[in-house]
Design a protein around this motif. Sequence first.
Motif, PDB file in Angstrom:
ATOM      1  N   SER A  38      59.459 -10.013  39.801  1.00  0.00           N
ATOM      2  CA  SER A  38      60.126 -10.387  39.918  1.00  0.00           C
ATOM      3  C   SER A  38      60.359 -12.014  39.968  1.00  0.00           C
ATOM      4  O   SER A  38      59.314 -12.226  41.187  1.00  0.00           O
ATOM      5  CB  SER A  38      61.341 -10.199  40.678  1.00  0.00           C
ATOM      6  OG  SER A  38      62.454 -11.224  40.923  1.00  0.00           O
ATOM      7  N   ARG A  66      65.716  -8.601  38.967  1.00  0.00           N
ATOM      8  CA  ARG A  66      67.259  -8.890  39.739  1.00  0.00           C
ATOM      9  C   ARG A  66      67.871  -9.437  39.428  1.00  0.00           C
ATOM     10  O   ARG A  66      67.829 -10.474  38.846  1.00  0.00           O
ATOM     11  CB  ARG A  66      66.196  -9.133  41.196  1.00  0.00           C
ATOM     12  CG  ARG A  66      64.766  -8.535  41.862  1.00  0.00           C
ATOM     13  CD  ARG A  66      65.054  -8.650  43.490  1.00  0.00           C
ATOM     14  NE  ARG A  66      65.457  -9.793  44.252  1.00  0.00           N
ATOM     15  CZ  ARG A  66      64.183 -10.469  44.786  1.00  0.00           C
ATOM     16  NH1 ARG A  66      63.519  -9.752  44.868  1.00  0.00           N
ATOM     17  NH2 ARG A  66      64.610 -11.459  45.230  1.00  0.00           N
ATOM     18  N   ARG A  68      72.582  -9.599  40.590  1.00  0.00           N
ATOM     19  CA  ARG A  68      73.135 -10.007  41.787  1.00  0.00           C
ATOM     20  C   ARG A  68      73.533  -8.343  42.133  1.00  0.00           C
ATOM     21  O   ARG A  68      73.278  -7.153  41.444  1.00  0.00           O
ATOM     22  CB  ARG A  68      74.368 -10.472  41.112  1.00  0.00           C
ATOM     23  CG  ARG A  68      73.678 -11.524  40.777  1.00  0.00           C
ATOM     24  CD  ARG A  68      74.878 -12.424  40.317  1.00  0.00           C
ATOM     25  NE  ARG A  68      75.936 -12.579  39.572  1.00  0.00           N
ATOM     26  CZ  ARG A  68      77.238 -12.130  38.876  1.00  0.00           C
ATOM     27  NH1 ARG A  68      77.996 -12.604  39.526  1.00  0.00           N
ATOM     28  NH2 ARG A  68      77.623 -12.060  37.864  1.00  0.00           N
ATOM     29  N   ARG A  71      71.468  -4.942  41.541  1.00  0.00           N
ATOM     30  CA  ARG A  71      71.086  -4.745  39.796  1.00  0.00           C
ATOM     31  C   ARG A  71      69.922  -5.108  39.273  1.00  0.00           C
ATOM     32  O   ARG A  71      69.621  -5.801  40.114  1.00  0.00           O
ATOM     33  CB  ARG A  71      72.416  -5.375  38.939  1.00  0.00           C
ATOM     34  CG  ARG A  71      73.987  -5.041  39.899  1.00  0.00           C
ATOM     35  CD  ARG A  71      74.885  -5.493  38.490  1.00  0.00           C
ATOM     36  NE  ARG A  71      75.474  -6.274  38.296  1.00  0.00           N
ATOM     37  CZ  ARG A  71      76.320  -6.526  39.125  1.00  0.00           C
ATOM     38  NH1 ARG A  71      77.818  -5.768  39.771  1.00  0.00           N
ATOM     39  NH2 ARG A  71      76.806  -7.928  39.373  1.00  0.00           N
ATOM     40  N   GLU A  74      67.111  -6.243  32.203  1.00  0.00           N
ATOM     41  CA  GLU A  74      65.191  -6.110  31.663  1.00  0.00           C
ATOM     42  C   GLU A  74      65.596  -6.718  30.524  1.00  0.00           C
ATOM     43  O   GLU A  74      65.575  -6.731  29.731  1.00  0.00           O
ATOM     44  CB  GLU A  74      66.249  -4.269  31.511  1.00  0.00           C
ATOM     45  CG  GLU A  74      66.712  -3.976  32.741  1.00  0.00           C
ATOM     46  CD  GLU A  74      67.196  -2.308  31.988  1.00  0.00           C
ATOM     47  OE1 GLU A  74      65.809  -1.657  30.977  1.00  0.00           O
ATOM     48  OE2 GLU A  74      68.094  -1.705  32.596  1.00  0.00           O
ATOM     49  N   LYS A 132      76.806 -10.914  26.657  1.00  0.00           N
ATOM     50  CA  LYS A 132      75.852 -12.082  27.644  1.00  0.00           C
ATOM     51  C   LYS A 132      74.217 -12.118  27.163  1.00  0.00           C
ATOM     52  O   LYS A 132      73.458 -11.634  26.909  1.00  0.00           O
ATOM     53  CB  LYS A 132      75.806 -10.735  29.128  1.00  0.00           C
ATOM     54  CG  LYS A 132      74.949 -11.666  30.571  1.00  0.00           C
ATOM     55  CD  LYS A 132      75.479 -11.227  31.182  1.00  0.00           C
ATOM     56  CE  LYS A 132      74.348 -11.230  32.126  1.00  0.00           C
ATOM     57  NZ  LYS A 132      74.955 -10.843  34.027  1.00  0.00           N
ATOM     58  N   ASN A 156      67.432 -13.938  26.845  1.00  0.00           N
ATOM     59  CA  ASN A 156      67.068 -13.084  25.822  1.00  0.00           C
ATOM     60  C   ASN A 156      66.851 -13.797  24.312  1.00  0.00           C
ATOM     61  O   ASN A 156      67.724 -14.869  24.008  1.00  0.00           O
ATOM     62  CB  ASN A 156      67.803 -11.777  25.587  1.00  0.00           C
ATOM     63  CG  ASN A 156      68.874 -11.325  26.671  1.00  0.00           C
ATOM     64  OD1 ASN A 156      67.661 -11.021  27.556  1.00  0.00           O
ATOM     65  ND2 ASN A 156      69.552 -10.927  26.718  1.00  0.00           N
TER      66      ASN A 156
END
Length: 272
Positions: A38, A66, A68, A71, A74, A132, A156
């Motif tokens: 992370s 990580r 919020r 959660r 990925e 998103k 992404n």
Amino acid sequence: MVVTGDSDLRPPLDEHVLAEELALTPDLTLELLAESPSTNQVAGDRARDGAPDGLLVVADHQTAGRGRLDRTWETPPGAAVTFSLLLRPTVPASSWPWLPLLTGHTVAKALASFGYDARVKWPNDVLIDGRKVAGILVERVETDSGPAAVVGVGINVLTEAEELPVPTATSLAVAHADLTPTREGVLLGVAAAVREGYDAWQAGGSEAAARLASSYVAACATVGQDVRVDLPGGTTLTGRAVDVDLDGRLVVETADGVEKVGAGDVVHVVPE
Ligand code: BT5
């Protein structure tokens, strides 16, 4: 998550391109990691070790990103932009809630400058076509020289539809295959925009704060929508989102009157 064979063919981030371009931006200092659990965790560690404002920690591949509230975020190898910018704000603590909103707003504007119809969903998800494309996690880190902010951004970029971790996600490639900029271009454009937006906001006092608030409200996809807000403890608020106030709270008109919710209080906002 399904990872297709495409990821094997994707080149790593070009360190020379990044170093050359960032040499022109002296208020950003690059730390490029081939792989990291992370970037927020690394930037937090660096902050505690005394690293200065402007450290930009980039992971070519992030393995345990990580989100919020514990959660996860990925991303398959070679497809995303994942970075954390270490800031040492001088604004009063009361202004800190604006940091994640400012970041989401700025990331959306930077993606719009590449030609995407990107909008920020309150507080700080960045959407294209209602899905998103980027997530933001701002964390406060206590250090010997005062509190620091770690501004984490995940975008992404090249991710194919079948590689996306959830049905509500999209990527720049999925949204508009013809446009897709390089990962280096997205990283440099977005990081510089966040740095500039933050500097102007921090230096500009109450005028800049008011300007940010009105610009954010004008751009925010949530304002004007009927929403359901899930609050911690299982309660739910339904109504129409009508504004974002000067403290960055979402103003919701409900059947029982006007309610204001802070980003920290909200589990989920969805259109009704
Ligand atoms: C976020 O959390 O959206 C914040 C994501 C921040 C990621 C960056 S990457 C660099 C830096 N280092 C870190 O470790 N983190 C930051 P949240 O609003 O809680 O959303 C998480 C949810 O988004 C997950 O539960 C999934 O439903 C969804 N999700 C996970 N990965 C996604 C992806 N790649 N694209 C879109 N949605 C995703």
